[in-house]
Design a protein around this motif. Structure first.
Motif, short mmCIF file in Angstrom:
data_model
loop_
_atom_site.label_atom_id
_atom_site.label_comp_id
_atom_site.label_asym_id
_atom_site.label_seq_id
_atom_site.Cartn_x
_atom_site.Cartn_y
_atom_site.Cartn_z
N ILE A 88 0.88 -1.27 -0.17
CA ILE A 88 -0.04 -0.06 0.22
C ILE A 88 0.90 1.33 -0.04
CG2 ILE A 88 -1.51 1.21 1.36
CD1 ILE A 88 -2.91 -1.40 2.12
N LEU A 89 1.75 1.31 0.83
CA LEU A 89 2.68 2.25 0.80
C LEU A 89 3.45 2.67 -0.44
CD1 LEU A 89 4.34 4.59 2.44
CD2 LEU A 89 6.08 2.97 3.08
N ALA A 90 3.91 1.47 -1.10
CA ALA A 90 4.62 1.64 -2.47
C ALA A 90 3.70 2.29 -3.45
CB ALA A 90 4.88 0.38 -2.88
N TRP A 91 2.29 1.71 -3.44
CA TRP A 91 1.37 2.40 -4.58
C TRP A 91 1.31 3.91 -4.07
CZ3 TRP A 91 -2.66 -1.94 -3.50
CH2 TRP A 91 -2.67 -2.71 -4.53
N ARG A 92 1.00 4.27 -2.73
CA ARG A 92 0.99 5.59 -2.59
C ARG A 92 1.79 6.43 -3.03
NH1 ARG A 92 0.41 7.26 2.05
NH2 ARG A 92 -1.09 9.22 1.86
N GLU A 93 3.28 5.96 -2.53
CA GLU A 93 4.61 6.84 -2.86
C GLU A 93 4.70 7.05 -4.21
OE1 GLU A 93 7.78 4.64 -0.56
OE2 GLU A 93 7.41 5.79 1.00
N GLN A 94 4.38 6.13 -5.12
CA GLN A 94 4.46 6.02 -6.61
C GLN A 94 3.25 6.66 -7.20
OE1 GLN A 94 4.98 2.09 -8.00
NE2 GLN A 94 6.67 1.65 -6.33
N GLY A 95 2.33 7.10 -6.62
CA GLY A 95 1.19 7.95 -6.95
C GLY A 95 0.24 7.09 -7.87
N GLN A 96 0.12 5.85 -7.39
CA GLN A 96 -0.60 4.80 -8.09
C GLN A 96 -1.87 4.26 -7.34
OE1 GLN A 96 1.94 1.44 -8.90
NE2 GLN A 96 2.93 2.26 -10.63
N CYS A 97 -3.02 3.72 -7.73
CA CYS A 97 -4.08 3.34 -7.25
C CYS A 97 -3.96 1.81 -7.24
CB CYS A 97 -5.27 3.92 -7.91
SG CYS A 97 -5.39 5.55 -7.99
N GLY A 98 -4.67 0.99 -6.37
CA GLY A 98 -4.53 -0.29 -6.32
C GLY A 98 -5.62 -0.79 -5.10
N ILE A 99 -5.95 -1.98 -5.56
CA ILE A 99 -6.71 -2.65 -4.77
C ILE A 99 -5.94 -3.95 -4.29
CG2 ILE A 99 -9.07 -4.28 -4.60
CD1 ILE A 99 -9.73 -2.55 -6.86
#
Length: 191
Positions: A88-99
């Motif tokens: 989750i942190l990696a998605w947030r830091e990369q500005g990506q969305c995910g489930i």
């Protein structure tokens, strides 16, 4: 779009989610057999988001324990929850969305993986033991035996609609309809 003539799906939004901006990360949660993987895949396809199957992040020792009908302890779950939090942190830091799918049975687990970020929302697939047990009996190729359902419900602390970012969906509706309704509700939130 969903046919408005279909039976309405019980969708409850927490007060916090109703006042929030659109989440960037969704955690599809609930007891084993509630449909997390299917609903997450359907939502990801509709929204064009990445999806991670949380069960794939379990250490082999956890899979072995659950396969043998042994409930996990908080100590067993800690490395798994930390791996989900890192994704989750990696998605947030990369500005990506995910489930990501994760049972997230206790509030402390949800706090650990969301790290208090307001753009992480839990999508709770809510159902009774009577709703979910038949699904587990029909499921093949999964490590979680039906006998573990009691321990899952014993561990479950339902999300607090006043203090957590959560959308609650009734598992008795068709999964495609659940995913569509969840996406429609998310689309209504401001960017």
């Amino acid at each position: 779009m969903c046919d408005n003539g279909q039976n309405a799906v019980a969708v409850s939004l927490s007060r916090r989610l109703g006042q929030a901006v659109r989440p960037r990360v969704l955690v599809v949660m609930g007891v084993s057999g509630c449909g997390k993987s299917t609903v997450a895949q359907l939502m990801a396809a509709r929204m064009g988001w990445s999806v991670i199957e949380g069960d794939d992040l379990h250490p082999p020792a956890n899979i072995a324990r659950m396969s043998n009908g042994i409930p996990l302890t908080d100590a067993d779950r800690a490395p798994w929850l930390d791996r989900i939090a890192a994704e989750i942190l990696a998605w947030r830091e990369q500005g990506q969305c995910g489930i990501v799918t994760c049972s997230s049975l206790r509030r402390a687990y949800r706090e650990r993986i969301s790290n208090g970020h307001a753009d992480v929302c839990f999508v709770y697939l809510k159902g009774s033991k009577e709703d979910i047990a038949p699904r587990l009996r029909q499921r093949t190729g999964h490590f979680m035996p039906v006998g573990m359902l009691d321990s899952q419900f014993a561990t479950l602390e339902e999300p607090d609609m006043h203090h957590e970012m959560v959308m609650t969906l009734d598992v008795n509706a068709p999964q495609a309809h659940l995913a569509e309704q969840a996406c429609l509700h998310l689309d209504r939130l401001p960017d």
